[in-house]
Design a protein around this motif. Sequence first.
Motif, PDB file in Angstrom:
ATOM      1  N   PRO A   1      32.573  33.926   7.980  1.00  0.00           N
ATOM      2  CA  PRO A   1      31.924  34.666   9.063  1.00  0.00           C
ATOM      3  C   PRO A   1      32.960  35.284  10.005  1.00  0.00           C
ATOM      4  N   THR A   2      32.571  36.380  10.656  1.00  0.00           N
ATOM      5  CA  THR A   2      33.474  37.042  11.605  1.00  0.00           C
ATOM      6  C   THR A   2      32.862  37.223  12.989  1.00  0.00           C
ATOM      7  N   GLU A   3      31.506  37.154  13.104  1.00  0.00           N
ATOM      8  CA  GLU A   3      30.871  37.365  14.406  1.00  0.00           C
ATOM      9  C   GLU A   3      29.575  36.570  14.492  1.00  0.00           C
ATOM     10  N   VAL A   4      29.276  36.075  15.698  1.00  0.00           N
ATOM     11  CA  VAL A   4      28.008  35.396  15.950  1.00  0.00           C
ATOM     12  C   VAL A   4      27.312  36.092  17.111  1.00  0.00           C
TER      13      VAL A   4
ATOM     14  N   LYS B   1      27.370  38.162  22.169  1.00  0.00           N
ATOM     15  CA  LYS B   1      28.162  38.220  20.952  1.00  0.00           C
ATOM     16  C   LYS B   1      29.526  37.561  21.157  1.00  0.00           C
ATOM     17  N   ALA B   2      30.109  37.090  20.051  1.00  0.00           N
ATOM     18  CA  ALA B   2      31.460  36.531  20.084  1.00  0.00           C
ATOM     19  C   ALA B   2      32.054  36.591  18.680  1.00  0.00           C
ATOM     20  N   GLY B   3      33.357  36.810  18.610  1.00  0.00           N
ATOM     21  CA  GLY B   3      34.047  36.773  17.335  1.00  0.00           C
ATOM     22  C   GLY B   3      34.322  35.339  16.910  1.00  0.00           C
ATOM     23  N   VAL B   4      34.521  35.155  15.617  1.00  0.00           N
ATOM     24  CA  VAL B   4      34.787  33.828  15.056  1.00  0.00           C
ATOM     25  C   VAL B   4      36.285  33.598  14.987  1.00  0.00           C
TER      26      VAL B   4
ATOM     27  N   VAL C   1      24.606  35.328  12.322  1.00  0.00           N
ATOM     28  CA  VAL C   1      26.024  35.239  11.963  1.00  0.00           C
ATOM     29  C   VAL C   1      26.313  36.361  10.959  1.00  0.00           C
ATOM     30  N   PHE C   2      27.410  37.080  11.178  1.00  0.00           N
ATOM     31  CA  PHE C   2      27.743  38.241  10.357  1.00  0.00           C
ATOM     32  C   PHE C   2      29.096  38.048   9.681  1.00  0.00           C
TER      33      PHE C   2
END
Length: 686
Positions: A620-623, A644-647, A591-592
């Motif tokens: 968080p903004t991306e997983v 990948k996917a955005g939050v 998680v970023f």
Amino acid sequence: MDIFLQISYWKNIKKESEPRLIKKDKIKLINIGYLIVMILKMKNAYRLFLIILITSFSIYSVFYMICLPNFSDSSQEKILISESVPTENFKLPKMASIEGNFSSYNLSVILDEATSIIQGNLSVDFYNNDPVSFAKLPFHLYLSGMEFESRRGNIEILNVAKADNPDVAFTFEVDSKNQIMWVTLDTTLESFQRVSFIIKFNAILPDGGIDRANSHGEDSNQSRIYKFSSFYPMPCVYDKFDGWNIDPYLEVGDPFYFDMAYYHLFVEVPNEMVVAATGNLTERINNSNYTIYHFDTIYPVREVTFSTSKWFKVDSKVVNGVNISTYYLPKSKPIWEDNALNYGVNAFTLYNETFGIYPYPTFNIVEEYTYYGGMEYPNQVYITESIDYWDYPQWFLEKIIAHETSHQWWYNLVGNDEVDWGFLDEMLACWSTDYYAEIYHSDWKYFQHELYIDEVRTYYEEEVLPNRINQSIYECYTIYWYIAYKKAPLILEKFRNSIGDVNFFSGLKLYFERYQYKIALLSDLQQCFEDIIGTSLDWFFLPWFDNPYLPSYVFTSVIYDLYQSILYITVEDLNEVNNNYPYSQQIPLQVFDANGQILFNENVWINSTTTFSIPMTPNPTEVSLIYNENVLVQLSSVEIDSLKAGVENPVIVSIIIIIIIACSAPVGLLIIFKIIRKRKKILIEN
């Protein structure tokens, strides 16, 4: 141990999350019906403000319930973190005791090198180890099914006679199309009884260096070899699945399925010939022009083979009481000399220490002509001469020797039906070859010219074919090579990484000890691992061996709850509807934040379609699911290494709703206060 976290999932112990409980107010402020009537009687301005207030609360409630799924407080349901496997000392391998009765065969042959024909006698002492009686016994006549250039192979049955009275003939029938001979017995053979008779036959080898048996090469350039495999009437196996297994010779896979038996093999050849054969050479009798070699298997084997040539060079070494020998042509000396023997010794030593003790006194590695890379037989394996002309011949020589040597454990000592479950011994042999590479070259992938994992992940994209492992050769005729030699060993390595080396190697040793000299199934291999671990392994074996498609994951929901500081993630397997069983595997999750900093980096269990939550204070903004080498998924390209996917962050919508609520609240309170006062006034007047 992380493996056990899956047990509750597969036993359906895991409960659905309980719905949130909202406490009801004990004091009812107003009558709902009366409130509705009063709203309808209010002035338009007041009515508008109240409607805005109620609508705002309703929108926020619906938004919250839809976007944020409910979870129980179970930490396991929120996220499952990988744990290391405890280590302990390996159990030493041991030799299994030989239990039960076996058939016995005395096979004697005389070679005519000019015609590639042998005259043969097979003395049969057949033991019925099945709970049924037989009036007839079938034997395979495989030679006529093998490929050739101009001379077809064949086994001609001359007669069948009673062993103790050769003048008493047994009736026999040959089904040439299916390469089967049926021998009619003089009396019914009951369970756990024996019958003896002698089969007299002639056999001719197919020409051309193509298939598993042939005569090929020239004496003029010291290259001629006579290779005899499946060259005699071979007893069929009776089992509870098929009755008599009378499958013909197949071009795909290794179509062999035999019970264990004791063999004495007598081979008569011209004096100048060197013979390599199954069994221990116990006697050599020289006549004027011919030599008779007597080989005794000492312990039961599934079949016998021999190869002979005037030109064989021989290297030998005794390892742990076993005489390991290599036989090769003079032209192959630069590649074979010393190297082949060293590879054989290394493989033999590793497998002997890892799986269990090889009980026989001899093991031979013999050069052959064939379009196969190699072929396994009890006590003797063959390696194609064509590697002399391949790129990287030493690499191929070592790989094929390591592979075929492992078949002494997985095919001969532990047998299986190679038609109905042909992948089983090949899976173990391919995995063993890669384990050899791991030990001697520090790289499990050293012998994988094309990486298993790349082929497996993209197989459906390229071939558009379902590829279930657990099926017969007939069911996967066109994809058997891929299933048995690529996908199956990769699945086995994945299983090793899932349960840890201690459990894995203990399970393999138990499998060897329990099924040595017997026939085993995939379910038997699973049971051995379950006995080591102490719990069911259906969660692994059922999906990975019986599903036709790998999982194909997508993120269907990734939402961060700012107020609870919880990240909610749902991963769906798009192939779940096409498979028989749900997959479970650990996948690294990262998680970023907006700056690309990693906020979370742990393994999580993805149990088919899975929803879980992670407590998280930063925004968080991306997983990303990381597809490392232990993750198997269906992909469109080998270049894909993650999902990948955005939050989705409901902060902005929540702020707007809060502002509306904050602005509307004072007006709403005034309206409610006015309604209450008006109601009291009415009550006083009444």
